[in-house]
Design an enzyme around this catalytic site. Structure first.
Site, short mmCIF file in Angstrom:
data_model
loop_
_atom_site.label_atom_id
_atom_site.label_comp_id
_atom_site.label_asym_id
_atom_site.label_seq_id
_atom_site.Cartn_x
_atom_site.Cartn_y
_atom_site.Cartn_z
N HIS A 48 0.79 -1.23 0.00
CA HIS A 48 0.00 0.00 0.00
C HIS A 48 0.82 1.28 0.00
CE1 HIS A 48 -3.27 -2.71 0.79
NE2 HIS A 48 -2.59 -3.21 1.81
N HIS A 49 2.10 1.19 0.26
CA HIS A 49 2.94 2.39 0.35
C HIS A 49 3.75 2.49 -0.94
CE1 HIS A 49 6.15 5.05 2.11
NE2 HIS A 49 5.07 5.62 2.61
N PHE A 50 3.31 3.36 -1.82
CA PHE A 50 3.89 3.48 -3.17
C PHE A 50 3.83 2.10 -3.83
CE2 PHE A 50 5.93 6.83 -0.67
CZ PHE A 50 5.49 7.93 -1.39
#
Length: 146
Positions: A48-50
Site C-alpha cells: 500500500h505504500h507506493f
C-alpha cells in the site's frame, strides 16, 4: 531450547511477528546496542505504500530504531527487575538521508545519552548492509513498571 541473553531480549519484546522489527542483536552493553533487521518483500505495508515502487515508510524505520535502540537497550538496563518492563516511545528527532527498499537489511546502532528516573534517551543511527547512512538522530522513551 535455551536462548542466549541477547536472543532472550528479542524474544521477550512485546510485539507480534507482524510488528517486530528486530531480527538479531549483535552487541549490547550498559551504554550501547547494535541490532539488525531485514525488510522482507512480504511486509504488509509494501502493498500500500507506493504500491508500484514500494518504499519502507519513515514511521516504520523510526519504529525499528526505537525497538532496537530503546526497547532492547532498555530491557537490558532493566534486567535486574523481575517484571517485564514496557516502554513508551515519547519523542524523537530523526533526519532521513536515504530510503529503504524491500530486501534491505538495516543495522541500527544506539548509544545511551542518559538513563534516569525511568527515562532513556539514545543517539541512534541506521545504516544499510552497504554502510550507506539511512537515518540518524535521537529518541527517548519511558519505562512503565507493573
Amino acid at each position: 531450547m535455551l536462548l542466549n541473553p541477547l536472543e532472550k531480549i528479542v524474544a521477550n519484546l512485546p510485539y507480534g511477528d507482524g510488528f517486530k522489527f528486530v531480527d538479531q542483536l549483535l552487541e549490547l552493553d550498559e551504554d550501547s546496542v547494535i541490532g539488525i533487521y531485514r525488510f522482507r518483500e512480504s511486509e504488509y505495508f509494501y502493498k500500500h505504500h507506493f504500491k508500484d515502487q514500494p518504499v519502507t515508510p519513515g514511521v516504520i524505520l523510526i519504529e525499528c530504531m526505537a525497538q532496537i535502540g530503546l526497547a532492547c537497550l532498555g530491557s537490558y538496563l532493566m534486567r535486574e527487575n523481575d517484571s517485564k518492563p514496557q516502554f513508551v516511545f515519547t519523542e524523537n528527532h530523526i533526519n532521513f538521508l536515504n530510503t529503504v527498499l524491500p530486501k534491505t537489511t538495516v543495522i541500527v546502532s544506539a548509544k545511551k545519552e542518559y538513563f534516569r528516573f525511568g527515562k532513556l534517551k539514545v543517539v541512534v543511527r541506521m545504516m544499510d548492509e552497504n554502510e550507506n547512512k539511512i537515518a540518524e538522530g535521537w529518541m527517548s522513551g519511558i519505562i512503565l513498571k507493573d
